[in-house]
Design a protein around this motif. Structure first.
Motif, PDB file in Angstrom:
ATOM      1  N   ARG A 216      -4.393  20.733 -20.234  1.00 41.30           N
ATOM      2  CA  ARG A 216      -5.269  21.593 -21.046  1.00 41.30           C
ATOM      3  C   ARG A 216      -4.873  21.523 -22.518  1.00 41.30           C
ATOM      4  O   ARG A 216      -5.723  21.636 -23.411  1.00 41.30           O
TER       5      ARG A 216
ATOM      6  N   ARG B 181      -3.964  29.519 -28.907  1.00 42.96           N
ATOM      7  CA  ARG B 181      -2.951  30.557 -28.765  1.00 42.96           C
ATOM      8  C   ARG B 181      -2.750  30.940 -27.302  1.00 42.96           C
ATOM      9  O   ARG B 181      -1.616  31.171 -26.862  1.00 42.96           O
ATOM     10  N   ASP B 182      -3.845  30.990 -26.555  1.00 42.32           N
ATOM     11  CA  ASP B 182      -3.758  31.351 -25.143  1.00 42.32           C
ATOM     12  C   ASP B 182      -3.006  30.282 -24.359  1.00 42.32           C
ATOM     13  O   ASP B 182      -2.096  30.584 -23.567  1.00 42.32           O
ATOM     14  N   VAL B 183      -3.376  29.017 -24.560  1.00 43.46           N
ATOM     15  CA  VAL B 183      -2.711  27.920 -23.850  1.00 43.46           C
ATOM     16  C   VAL B 183      -1.233  27.864 -24.211  1.00 43.46           C
ATOM     17  O   VAL B 183      -0.365  27.695 -23.346  1.00 43.46           O
ATOM     18  N   THR B 184      -0.934  28.030 -25.493  1.00 46.27           N
ATOM     19  CA  THR B 184       0.460  27.970 -25.939  1.00 46.27           C
ATOM     20  C   THR B 184       1.294  29.076 -25.313  1.00 46.27           C
ATOM     21  O   THR B 184       2.383  28.835 -24.780  1.00 46.27           O
ATOM     22  N   ALA B 185       0.786  30.303 -25.362  1.00 40.49           N
ATOM     23  CA  ALA B 185       1.527  31.434 -24.799  1.00 40.49           C
ATOM     24  C   ALA B 185       1.734  31.277 -23.299  1.00 40.49           C
ATOM     25  O   ALA B 185       2.813  31.591 -22.767  1.00 40.49           O
ATOM     26  N   THR B 186       0.717  30.770 -22.619  1.00 37.75           N
ATOM     27  CA  THR B 186       0.833  30.602 -21.164  1.00 37.75           C
ATOM     28  C   THR B 186       1.804  29.487 -20.826  1.00 37.75           C
ATOM     29  O   THR B 186       2.579  29.585 -19.862  1.00 37.75           O
TER      30      THR B 186
ATOM     31  N   GLU C 234      -8.371  30.630 -30.641  1.00 40.97           N
ATOM     32  CA  GLU C 234      -8.112  31.565 -29.552  1.00 40.97           C
ATOM     33  C   GLU C 234      -7.582  30.841 -28.321  1.00 40.97           C
ATOM     34  O   GLU C 234      -6.614  31.287 -27.685  1.00 40.97           O
ATOM     35  N   GLU C 235      -8.204  29.708 -27.965  1.00 40.40           N
ATOM     36  CA  GLU C 235      -7.735  28.970 -26.798  1.00 40.40           C
ATOM     37  C   GLU C 235      -6.361  28.373 -27.062  1.00 40.40           C
ATOM     38  O   GLU C 235      -5.496  28.362 -26.176  1.00 40.40           O
TER      39      GLU C 235
END
Length: 224
Positions: A166, A82-87, A79-80
């Motif tokens: 991150r 995917r979140d870090v990558t998208a951001t 989950e993190e």
């Protein structure tokens, strides 16, 4: 009260860098408990700057605080990732697009020089092909910083820098899983060439693809 400075940095800042680098290098693994005595030995400091460094690392997502166990290294998760990558794709893609539009000859020179230094040394260690060389990682960070350095927004640059940090543990993990099929050097070169050709949209798209490939390489690891 601010800790005594070492050069232009505080002791807490030095402790932060030492602990973050140890986490990034895998000396402390996800979920490991962080004992103050061990960290004081690592940093060669009293408990106060170490405590301040841990508070900052927790705020940035590198460590977590549990009322019963104290501080520990933050776990890795799909989950993190995917979140870090998208951001990163959103923020750094836009920062690169703006840099291509706004960058001058000095920006081009910084970018070319950073890329040249990065490709002069191998990415992985000779004695441990599944581990990243620290000197390469420093030059890699400088290359990505150069890409976005002409975006014109100090706030956006600060966000990009934090996102790059991150993503560090995920980036290192992807190196350990590399099967040789991916051409990371070629991806970097393509992003640079598109940027220097002043193809703002193409460069931003290539950078987003570059981050997406790293995430895709790790999807299987978390699926197991």
């Amino acid at each position: 009260m601010e800790q005594k400075r070492t050069g232009s940095r505080t002791l807490a800042g030095d402790a932060y860098e030492a602990i973050r680098q140890a986490i990034g290098a895998g000396d402390f693994k996800p979920g490991d408990r962080l004992r103050f005595a061990d960290l004081q030995t690592l940093c060669n400091m009293s408990v106060t700057p170490v405590r301040e460094a841990l508070a900052r690392l927790t705020a940035e997502g590198f460590t977590v605080l549990d009322d019963h166990r104290g501080y520990s290294v933050a776990p890795l998760s799909l989950e993190e990732l995917r979140d870090v990558t998208a951001t990163r794709q959103l923020c750094e893609g836009e920062a690169l697009r703006l840099s291509v539009l706004n960058g001058d000859a000095d920006w081009e020179a910084r970018l070319i020089a950073a890329h040249h230094l990065m490709v002069r040394i191998p990415q992985v260690r000779d004695d441990m092909p599944t581990a990243m060389r620290e000197d390469w990682e420093v030059r890699h960070a400088a290359f990505h910083a150069a890409l976005v350095s002409a975006c014109g927004s100090p706030i956006l640059l600060e966000i990009c820098e934090k996102l790059f940090s991150r993503a560090d543990r995920y980036r290192r993990l992807s190196v350990s899983l590399d099967d040789g099929a991916r051409d990371v050097a070629g991806e970097h070169r393509r992003v640079m060439e598109l940027a220097l050709a002043r193809d703002a949209e193409g460069a931003a798209s290539a950078l987003r693809e570059h981050y997406g490939l790293t995430a895709a390489a790790l999807e299987g690891f978390f699926a197991v």
